[in-house]
Write a protein that holds these residues in place. Structure first.
Motif, PDB file in Angstrom:
ATOM      1  N   ASP A 237     -14.191  68.509  29.571  1.00  0.00           N
ATOM      2  CA  ASP A 237     -13.588  67.709  28.293  1.00  0.00           C
ATOM      3  C   ASP A 237     -13.035  66.257  28.707  1.00  0.00           C
ATOM      4  O   ASP A 237     -13.580  65.183  28.379  1.00  0.00           O
ATOM      5  N   ASN A 285     -16.059  62.154  22.665  1.00  0.00           N
ATOM      6  CA  ASN A 285     -16.114  63.424  22.419  1.00  0.00           C
ATOM      7  C   ASN A 285     -17.444  64.160  22.258  1.00  0.00           C
ATOM      8  O   ASN A 285     -17.832  65.229  23.049  1.00  0.00           O
ATOM      9  N   ILE A 288     -19.636  64.800  25.672  1.00  0.00           N
ATOM     10  CA  ILE A 288     -19.480  66.173  26.373  1.00  0.00           C
ATOM     11  C   ILE A 288     -20.715  66.709  26.125  1.00  0.00           C
ATOM     12  O   ILE A 288     -21.251  67.473  27.132  1.00  0.00           O
TER      13      ILE A 288
END
Length: 427
Positions: A237, A285, A288
């Motif tokens: 992450d 985000n 990922i």
């Protein structure tokens, strides 16, 4: 007379109006961001323009009223500007949105308060959806079934998560391997600057889990907060989010394409509380998922990271299933922030929601309150930002062939990371 008319027309085509060019506005925008930063230490997230400009702004130390007047004048100078192409139109809209957001931040520094959704609309060009407790508890019920046993769901989840903590003496090796994998996968589709690099540091006592401090010239400082246990999934992450194809790649590509490529000075400064952040956090985000499909990530973690961290690889699949469900609770974070910041919930009520509804690790609930206190509505940029970026990217996928579709996704993602697009222009 004809010569003067032609000259005036040429100025309009070039993007000028009433004597001020878009570049003039861009230069004033950059100085205004730095000027607000004198009053708000967290406002300027990155600056890599001329040092003498920063020194001059700090020496002048303009008051908020004077800065507000400058920003208002800059917005007026944008009115009537004409764009010769799509990029210039996006640039003008970018400056308009960023300057408007700056006015709100200045007003907040002056003591004005806004309702949560009004604040995020003004600062980040977006408003989060909101849900009641019953909506989230349906998802909690699914996790309940996945983790049977005694005790409450938060207690069982806490016990299960404890099996996936990275030992502190293995953090560097695990993160080095993870970031290297994120970079290798991203570099197949993104032409990163040849000199790009970063320094990795482990810190503590921060309101965030990780942070990228972009230094310019394709260099970053990436910090990972070790104050609380770091679970194995956070390696990928944070490796992707803070590094590749997240913040480090985003800033490096903006610098390469817009600052060095086009001379757009406004991108040499990054105001944290601005529409830029929704794209920055959202793309970091979603990055990922860009770097790893679900199967690829499971295989990488199971074969590489789990053994490296001394964690049982046979647990990886079930952990991935649990994480997929808990990720669907992310908007509970926005609801907690809204109710807490608007004074509808006490600190204790907010922590109860975070632990029992969002299923956040108990030890991190207090940290999240600190985040709300410091960054307020910024929380929407992570989940809403991701959803908007994902929808934008997927709209560009036309092929049913997996490899072609993946290339199309990366093409759209790379275009986004190298452009002045904000939430309004990707919806």
């Amino acid at each position: 007379m004809k010569t003067k008319i032609f000259a005036a027309a040429a100025m309009l085509v070039a993007g000028t109006a009433f004597g001020a060019t878009v570049q003039d506005v861009a230069d004033r925008y950059m100085k205004s961001v730095l000027a607000v930063g004198v009053h708000d230490a967290s406002y300027v997230d990155a600056y890599y323009g001329p040092k003498e400009i920063q020194d001059q702004v700090q020496k002048e130390k303009k008051g908020l009223a004077a800065i507000r007047a400058d920003v208002t004048d800059a917005l007026k100078d944008l009115e009537g500007q004409r764009a010769a192409n799509e990029d210039e139109a996006l640039r003008i809209e970018f400056l308009r949105k960023q300057l408007g957001s700056m006015l709100t931040r200045i007003d907040m520094l002056g003591g004005q308060k806004f309702a949560f959704d009004d604040e995020t609309a003004r600062l980040y060009d977006a408003v989060s959806p909101h849900y009641d407790r019953a909506h989230y508890m349906k998802l909690v019920g699914q996790i309940d079934k996945l983790l049977p046993g005694k005790g409450s769901v938060p207690e069982r989840l806490k016990d299960f998560r404890a099996k996936f903590v990275i030992p502190k003496d293995k953090l560097k090796a695990v993160f080095d391997a993870s970031i290297a994998a994120c970079r290798e996968r991203s570099a197949k589709y993104i032409d990163l600057p040849a000199n790009e690099n970063f320094v990795l540091e482990f810190v503590s006592d921060k309101p965030w889990s990780g942070y990228n401090w972009y230094k310019g010239n394709a260099q970053s400082l990436i910090q990972i907060n070790t104050e609380f246990p770091i679970y194995i999934d956070r390696a990928v992450d944070l490796g992707c989010h803070e590094g590749y194809p997240g913040h480090h790649a985003y800033n490096a590509l903006l610098e390469k394409a817009l600052v060095k490529g086009k001379g757009w000075t406004e991108f040499s400064v990054y105001p944290l509380y601005s529409p830029m952040s929704l794209i920055a956090e959202g793309s970091a985000n979603y990055g990922i998922e860009m770097a790893f499909t679900e199967d690829e990530r499971l295989a990488f973690e199971q074969k590489v990271l789990y053994p490296m961290a001394g964690i049982d690889p046979s647990l990886a699949k079930k952990y991935a299933e649990v994480l997929k469900l808990t990720a669907q609770l992310s908007y509970a974070d926005n609801d907690a922030a809204k109710n807490y910041l608007e004074g509808k919930w006490t600190k204790a009520q907010t922590i109860e929601w975070l632990v029992n509804v969002q299923l956040a690790p108990p030890e991190k609930a207090e940290q999240r309150i600190k985040f709300y206190d410091g960054l307020r509505g910024y929380v929407i940029n992570y989940n809403l930002g991701k959803d908007l970026v994902k929808a934008y990217v997927l709209r560009h996928v036309t092929s049913k062939d997996p490899e072609v579709a993946r290339q199309q996704k990366w093409d759209a993602f790379r275009k986004l990371l190298s452009s002045p697009r904000l939430a309004s222009s990707i919806r």
